[in-house]
Scaffold this motif. Structure first.
Motif, PDB file in Angstrom:
ATOM      1  N   ALA A   1       0.830  -1.209   0.000  1.00 21.82           N
ATOM      2  CA  ALA A   1       0.000   0.000   0.000  1.00 21.82           C
ATOM      3  C   ALA A   1       0.863   1.256   0.000  1.00 21.82           C
ATOM      4  CB  ALA A   1      -0.927   0.004   1.206  1.00 21.82           C
ATOM      5  N   ASN A   2       2.166   1.103   0.214  1.00 24.83           N
ATOM      6  CA  ASN A   2       3.102   2.231   0.174  1.00 24.83           C
ATOM      7  C   ASN A   2       3.268   2.685  -1.273  1.00 24.83           C
ATOM      8  OD1 ASN A   2       5.588   3.730  -0.068  1.00 24.83           O
ATOM      9  ND2 ASN A   2       6.122   3.025   1.978  1.00 24.83           N
ATOM     10  N   LYS A   3       2.765   3.868  -1.579  1.00 28.20           N
ATOM     11  CA  LYS A   3       2.746   4.338  -2.966  1.00 28.20           C
ATOM     12  C   LYS A   3       4.130   4.651  -3.510  1.00 28.20           C
ATOM     13  CE  LYS A   3      -1.973   5.795  -2.398  1.00 28.20           C
ATOM     14  NZ  LYS A   3      -2.887   6.885  -2.048  1.00 28.20           N
ATOM     15  N   ARG A   4       5.028   5.071  -2.639  1.00 27.27           N
ATOM     16  CA  ARG A   4       6.412   5.291  -3.079  1.00 27.27           C
ATOM     17  C   ARG A   4       7.036   3.965  -3.527  1.00 27.27           C
ATOM     18  NH1 ARG A   4       8.229  10.317  -2.392  1.00 27.27           N
ATOM     19  NH2 ARG A   4       7.246  11.665  -0.818  1.00 27.27           N
ATOM     20  N   HIS A   5       6.701   2.902  -2.804  1.00 29.92           N
ATOM     21  CA  HIS A   5       7.203   1.579  -3.166  1.00 29.92           C
ATOM     22  C   HIS A   5       6.697   1.171  -4.542  1.00 29.92           C
ATOM     23  CE1 HIS A   5       8.151  -2.722  -2.875  1.00 29.92           C
ATOM     24  NE2 HIS A   5       6.890  -2.956  -3.201  1.00 29.92           N
ATOM     25  N   LEU A   6       5.392   1.368  -4.802  1.00 30.53           N
ATOM     26  CA  LEU A   6       4.820   1.015  -6.098  1.00 30.53           C
ATOM     27  C   LEU A   6       5.510   1.776  -7.228  1.00 30.53           C
ATOM     28  CD1 LEU A   6       0.967   0.906  -5.374  1.00 30.53           C
ATOM     29  CD2 LEU A   6       2.486  -1.034  -5.772  1.00 30.53           C
ATOM     30  N   SER A   7       5.685   3.080  -7.016  1.00 35.29           N
ATOM     31  CA  SER A   7       6.316   3.910  -8.039  1.00 35.29           C
ATOM     32  C   SER A   7       7.754   3.467  -8.298  1.00 35.29           C
ATOM     33  CB  SER A   7       6.288   5.380  -7.606  1.00 35.29           C
ATOM     34  OG  SER A   7       6.862   6.194  -8.603  1.00 35.29           O
ATOM     35  N   LYS A   8       8.487   3.190  -7.243  1.00 34.98           N
ATOM     36  CA  LYS A   8       9.880   2.764  -7.384  1.00 34.98           C
ATOM     37  C   LYS A   8       9.967   1.425  -8.112  1.00 34.98           C
ATOM     38  CE  LYS A   8      14.115   2.002  -4.729  1.00 34.98           C
ATOM     39  NZ  LYS A   8      14.739   1.964  -3.379  1.00 34.98           N
ATOM     40  N   CYS A   9       9.041   0.506  -7.782  1.00 37.97           N
ATOM     41  CA  CYS A   9       9.013  -0.798  -8.460  1.00 37.97           C
ATOM     42  C   CYS A   9       8.877  -0.642  -9.968  1.00 37.97           C
ATOM     43  CB  CYS A   9       7.854  -1.641  -7.938  1.00 37.97           C
ATOM     44  SG  CYS A   9       8.108  -2.340  -6.296  1.00 37.97           S
ATOM     45  N   VAL A  10       7.996   0.271 -10.373  1.00 36.83           N
ATOM     46  CA  VAL A  10       7.705   0.446 -11.796  1.00 36.83           C
ATOM     47  C   VAL A  10       8.798   1.237 -12.503  1.00 36.83           C
ATOM     48  CG1 VAL A  10       6.097   1.458 -13.471  1.00 36.83           C
ATOM     49  CG2 VAL A  10       5.211   0.265 -11.451  1.00 36.83           C
ATOM     50  N   PHE A  11       9.096   2.422 -12.010  1.00 37.59           N
ATOM     51  CA  PHE A  11       9.951   3.346 -12.747  1.00 37.59           C
ATOM     52  C   PHE A  11      11.450   3.073 -12.573  1.00 37.59           C
ATOM     53  CE2 PHE A  11       5.911   5.450 -12.653  1.00 37.59           C
ATOM     54  CZ  PHE A  11       5.845   6.111 -13.879  1.00 37.59           C
ATOM     55  N   GLU A  12      11.868   2.751 -11.373  1.00 35.36           N
ATOM     56  CA  GLU A  12      13.295   2.552 -11.140  1.00 35.36           C
ATOM     57  C   GLU A  12      13.719   1.100 -11.364  1.00 35.36           C
ATOM     58  OE1 GLU A  12      14.898   4.408  -7.579  1.00 35.36           O
ATOM     59  OE2 GLU A  12      13.202   5.803  -7.516  1.00 35.36           O
ATOM     60  N   GLU A  13      12.944   0.168 -10.819  1.00 37.42           N
ATOM     61  CA  GLU A  13      13.406  -1.221 -10.813  1.00 37.42           C
ATOM     62  C   GLU A  13      12.911  -2.036 -12.000  1.00 37.42           C
ATOM     63  OE1 GLU A  13      12.418  -2.611  -6.925  1.00 37.42           O
ATOM     64  OE2 GLU A  13      13.569  -1.025  -5.944  1.00 37.42           O
ATOM     65  N   TRP A  14      11.851  -1.592 -12.677  1.00 34.14           N
ATOM     66  CA  TRP A  14      11.383  -2.285 -13.885  1.00 34.14           C
ATOM     67  C   TRP A  14      11.850  -1.552 -15.133  1.00 34.14           C
ATOM     68  CZ3 TRP A  14       6.223  -1.653 -16.689  1.00 34.14           C
ATOM     69  CH2 TRP A  14       6.054  -2.652 -17.655  1.00 34.14           C
ATOM     70  N   LEU A  15      11.528  -0.270 -15.225  1.00 32.70           N
ATOM     71  CA  LEU A  15      11.918   0.511 -16.399  1.00 32.70           C
ATOM     72  C   LEU A  15      13.394   0.905 -16.362  1.00 32.70           C
ATOM     73  CD1 LEU A  15       8.749   2.799 -16.730  1.00 32.70           C
ATOM     74  CD2 LEU A  15       9.316   0.762 -18.072  1.00 32.70           C
ATOM     75  N   GLY A  16      13.983   0.931 -15.170  1.00 31.65           N
ATOM     76  CA  GLY A  16      15.414   1.176 -15.063  1.00 31.65           C
ATOM     77  C   GLY A  16      15.836   2.626 -15.029  1.00 31.65           C
ATOM     78  N   TYR A  17      14.957   3.541 -14.576  1.00 31.55           N
ATOM     79  CA  TYR A  17      15.296   4.960 -14.518  1.00 31.55           C
ATOM     80  C   TYR A  17      15.849   5.317 -13.140  1.00 31.55           C
ATOM     81  CZ  TYR A  17      12.114   4.713 -18.509  1.00 31.55           C
ATOM     82  OH  TYR A  17      11.504   4.352 -19.675  1.00 31.55           O
ATOM     83  N   ASN A  18      16.435   6.483 -13.046  1.00 28.69           N
ATOM     84  CA  ASN A  18      16.944   6.940 -11.744  1.00 28.69           C
ATOM     85  C   ASN A  18      15.964   7.907 -11.090  1.00 28.69           C
ATOM     86  OD1 ASN A  18      17.234   9.181 -13.322  1.00 28.69           O
ATOM     87  ND2 ASN A  18      19.459   9.356 -13.092  1.00 28.69           N
ATOM     88  N   TRP A  19      14.723   7.839 -11.514  1.00 29.43           N
ATOM     89  CA  TRP A  19      13.687   8.703 -10.960  1.00 29.43           C
ATOM     90  C   TRP A  19      12.371   7.933 -10.890  1.00 29.43           C
ATOM     91  CZ3 TRP A  19       9.478   9.411 -14.188  1.00 29.43           C
ATOM     92  CH2 TRP A  19       9.700   9.130 -15.553  1.00 29.43           C
TER      93      TRP A  19
END
Length: 347
Positions: free
Chosen positions: A185-203
């Motif tokens: 439920a932590n929205k920062r976690h969801l965003s990080k999973c998608v953008f940083e750890e899946w898509l590979g961005y630094n943001w």
């Protein structure tokens, strides 16, 4: 550079609406990363935080229907739009991709072959969720569609882990390179999973006050069941919106009722224990699924649903409106019949 297509599969009740809102709001930033997010007619809704089925719905429907050439043509069209924007990757998001594995896994496998044949790299992301949490969250949602008997629903109509089982069976033959995460439920976690750890961005973006897909309480939905047969569809929707707007502090605490539902999941959890263990092999160690078997000898807790004064006030208001409308309709019918009688007398 090799073209890529990113597929966010959901699954349902794992923050998909929030993720889709982040993606829609980050469309310009994604273009700078050469990733194009195809739009559909619901794009403006998701920008405003209104839940939709995602921009991959049309594509998944074509795949489901076996219209693979049309699905490939849709992707080709989106690739042309992407090239105009100087992008070499596409990103589709829809829980309906996950649901393909209920009955149409073979269609997805064939569609993959069409894309691989054009030297396109496929990347997938699939979120899981702790079993009991997912069962309860899904029941809240399905409760709106007149599912009242929890145990019967869980035994006969809760399809999630059957779909996961199908997915894992065909997984060895998939061409899509999947990443797997556990919902939080932590929205920062969801965003990080998608953008940083899946898509590979630094943001990774973050929407602080996001309230996408806020859930009704079970007591809200139960009141809706009582009024639904006598309300017009727009009135029923308005009624639910009013209940949804109520602060949770003005609603009864449902923990004991939910705990009673959880007590009824033991047989189900035992049935799918091996599946949960297989899922955990895919997840990061610190995100392993958690579940607890409840001793069926325990005394059952509250099974009734209670309502607050604030909820009942809204219910009473709509019930009064129905009664007034019913009276007006009855008077109208009476006048019409009297007019017919008078007209007959004159003749």
């Amino acid at each position: 550079m090799k073209k890529k297509i990113f597929f966010h599969f959901g699954m349902h009740k794992t923050g998909s609406s929030y993720i889709q809102t982040l993606l829609a709001n980050a469309k310009s930033e994604l273009k700078q990363e050469r990733v194009f997010l195809p739009e559909d007619h619901r794009a403006k809704l998701i920008l405003n935080g209104v839940p939709t089925a995602g921009n991959g719905l049309k594509l998944s429907r074509l795949i489901k229907l076996g219209k693979l050439e049309e699905a490939f043509a849709l992707v080709s069209h989106d690739q042309e739009l992407a090239e105009v924007e100087n992008c070499d990757s596409l990103l589709y998001s829809s829980e309906s991709f996950f649901h393909l594995f209920q009955y149409h896994a073979a269609n997805w496998l064939s569609f993959e072959q069409l894309l691989i044949g054009k030297d396109i790299e496929l990347k997938g992301l699939l979120f899981f969720r702790d079993p009991v949490e997912h069962i309860i969250s899904t029941f809240r949602h399905r409760f709106k569609d007149n599912y009242i008997d929890f145990e019967r629903w869980l035994a006969n109509d809760y399809e999630t882990h059957k779909i996961i089982k199908n997915f894992l069976e065909v997984k060895p033959t998939l061409e899509t390179d999947f990443g797997y995460r556990n919902y939080s439920a932590n929205k920062r976690h969801l965003s990080k999973c998608v953008f940083e750890e899946w898509l590979g961005y630094n943001w990774s973006p973050f929407i602080k006050n996001e309230t996408v897909n806020k859930s009704l309480n079970i007591s809200d939905i139960y009141l809706g069941h009582l009024l639904r047969p006598i309300l017009f569809p727009n009135e029923y929707k308005s009624f639910l919106v009013k209940l949804l707007a109520l602060d949770d502090n003005l609603k009864p605490n449902e923990e004991s009722y939910i705990e009673n539902l959880i007590n009824k999941t033991s047989d189900y959890l035992l049935k799918y224990r091996n599946l949960f263990e297989e899922i955990n092999k895919l997840l990061p160690v610190n995100e392993a699924l958690q579940w607890q078997y409840i001793n069926k000898q325990d005394v059952e807790i509250q099974q009734t649903i209670s309502f607050s004064n604030a909820q009942l006030e809204i219910y009473s208001k709509y019930l009064q409106n129905v009664q007034k409308s019913s009276l007006k309709r009855s008077l109208k019918i009476i006048r019409k019949e009297l007019f017919k009688i008078l007209k007959m007398d004159r003749n």
